[in-house]
Design an enzyme around this catalytic site. Structure first.
Site, mmCIF file in Angstrom:
data_model
loop_
_atom_site.group_PDB
_atom_site.id
_atom_site.type_symbol
_atom_site.label_atom_id
_atom_site.label_comp_id
_atom_site.label_asym_id
_atom_site.label_seq_id
_atom_site.Cartn_x
_atom_site.Cartn_y
_atom_site.Cartn_z
ATOM 1 C CD GLU A 176 55.858 35.993 38.512
ATOM 2 O OE1 GLU A 176 56.655 35.819 37.581
ATOM 3 O OE2 GLU A 176 55.937 36.934 39.314
ATOM 4 C CE LYS A 213 55.413 38.331 35.238
ATOM 5 N NZ LYS A 213 56.094 39.614 35.443
#
Length: 294
Positions: A176, A213
């Protein structure tokens, strides 16, 4: 179980619920839920309250595997129980929802327009515990604020280096590198980020699988190439400070990108709601995020 969960994450319809606020972000999460700081006098009491909140969300009939593929947990939530079962087991066995664990220890100070992750001491021990608790994958977050090529390279290098350690432990990492939605160079950051991620993905062997993400991109379908990459199980989007309506609208413009929302999922929930009110508010949130994801 792992193979079934992999199949679900790869091809299932739905989104990932992010229930992983920890440490510094817990008071904010509780305040949004209607519990002020004076309601608890120490960290233990605070974490008890946040576990009660998460238990209420997870056990709600609205928290349903027809809409929700996975849920990201904070370390303490993984080690606690819901109705006599460890949280990961409750999610997998009672709810048919794939459990993930947030493993990062927060962000370092900003440098080169980015915030790397702080070191993660004892990661191997944590991954061993995650396996014992039947966790499928992990999540770790860095932040990009400026279109600085060196900074962005450092973020992605760090994410993939730790990602490989997680893969070696038999788990699937969610990588992420969040692009700050308020960055004046957001689009440029996303171009640089995509190129760096592709460079790393192309160097993985075929058994090394990751999830990504990412902030919903300024230009729709910027991440199409990442979504279609053979080493990527799924690309999920964070809400990044957008309201739920804004995040859902932006998500709908991106084919194949699904939600992994935290604040946008829980923004209408309150400790003082009756169970009926709470379940209804959660159901509305879940259905709207699901619609945007599919």
């Amino acid at each position: 179980m792992q193979q079934q969960q992999l199949e679900k994450m790869k091809n299932g319809k739905g989104f990932i619920a992010a229930l992983d606020q920890s440490g510094g972000s817990t008071p904010k999460a509780l305040a949004a839920y209607g519990i002020k700081e004076e309601a608890y006098s120490n960290e233990d009491e605070m974490f008890d309250l946040v576990h009660e909140m998460r238990t209420r969300i997870i056990t709600s009939p609205a928290f349903d595997s027809n809409y929700i593929l996975g849920a990201i947990l904070f370390e303490q939530t993984m080690d606690r129980e819901i109705e006599g079962m460890y949280t990961g087991d409750y999610l997998a066995e009672k709810k048919d929802i794939v459990p993930f664990l947030k493993v990062d220890k927060g962000l370092a100070e900003e440098s080169d327009g980015v915030q790397l992750m702080k070191p993660i001491p004892d990661l191997d021990k944590l991954l061993k515990r995650a396996n014992e608790r039947h966790i499928f994958g992990t999540k770790m977050r860095s932040v990009i604020k400026d279109a600085n090529p060196e900074g962005i390279k450092a973020v992605v290098d760090q994410q993939f280096e730790i990602g490989k350690q997680i893969i070696a432990a038999g788990l699937v990492p969610i990588i992420e590198p969040e692009v700050d939605i308020n960055s004046p160079e957001k689009e440029k950051c996303e171009e640089l980020l995509k190129a760096e991620i592709l460079r790393h993905l192309n160097s993985l062997n075929e058994s090394e699988l990751v999830m990504l993400k990412l902030t919903i991109p300024t230009v729709p379908n910027t991440y199409k190439e990442l979504i279609e990459h053979p080493n990527v199980v799924r690309v999920v989007a964070l809400s990044g400070g957008y309201s739920r309506d804004e995040a859902n609208a932006k998500l709908k413009e991106n084919d194949g990108l699904i939600a992994s929302f935290s604040r946008a999922l829980s923004q209408d929930l309150n400790v003082n709601q009756t169970d009926e009110e709470f379940n209804q508010a959660l159901q509305q949130a879940v259905k709207s995020i699901y619609e945007a994801s599919i």
